[in-house]
Design a protein around this motif. Sequence first.
Motif: not given
Length: 276
Positions: A69-75, A101-107, A81-90, A46-49
């Motif tokens: 707390n960016f997770v590379n493997t999460a969505t 609102t940013v939703e993280i989805e993992n498993n 809609a509009g923003p995006s997140v880079g590989t370093t979390g920026e 279960a991902p952290d918010a």
Amino acid sequence: GFTNVTVTGGTATVKGPAGTYSGLSITNQDGCTSNIESASLTDPNAPDAPTFAVTDPTCTADGFAVISNFVNTATYTFTPAGPSVGTTGEITGALFGQNYTVEIENNGCTASAAFQIEEQLVSPTVPTFTVTDPTCFAVGFAQIDGYDNALTYTISPNTATIDASGEITGAAGTYTVTVQNADACQNSAQVVIGEELSDPTIAVSVIDPATCGGNGEINFTFTNVADGTYTIGGFTNVTVTGGTATVSATAGTYSGLSITNQDGCTSNIESASLTD
């Protein structure tokens, strides 16, 4: 709470979503009831918010945000809609002042959090000036155009001052005026206060006429007089070259000899006498 559970060989299995299940007991074929147990099921990974490191805007740069707390493997999904997140979390592409609102989805599990960034702080307009030229009697001065007493104005060096209307007065020189607003954003510009104009000077020497009734010479020497044609006392169209001039005149006394130079400043007054 589970019904129609099939027991085979002393075991049974039920499926359920994550959660805590209490009051787990069974009544057997003889009507006897077992002990009571409980069980907890936890979603896998279960991902952290998301948490955010939000950098406030400055006078020279927009604010921005990074998912700490960016997770590379999460969505990550942004709403709206509009923003995006880079590989370093920026985070890029976010509108200033918009709450996202940013939703993280993992498993298959999700968590969400909100953030907002602000645009670069507004700096005051670079000051401009209306400059009044110096005269023969006073140094110049300047007025700050569009002076706003809600802003803070400073001047350097401190041999001049700015009054409550934005007028700059003081010693002649080049000054830097800085304007600052409530956010401590600044802009600066230079203004030149001209020196009081220098009065010309006149000095007189004579060469007497060589003959009775003839003409002698009155010779003038000047400072702060440019080459040109001037009136000196009663003499008109006198040509000055290199700070000197000569007029031809008969014997007599000539008073009120002064000159007004190219700046409109008037010299001392002299007199000259020619004798046959």
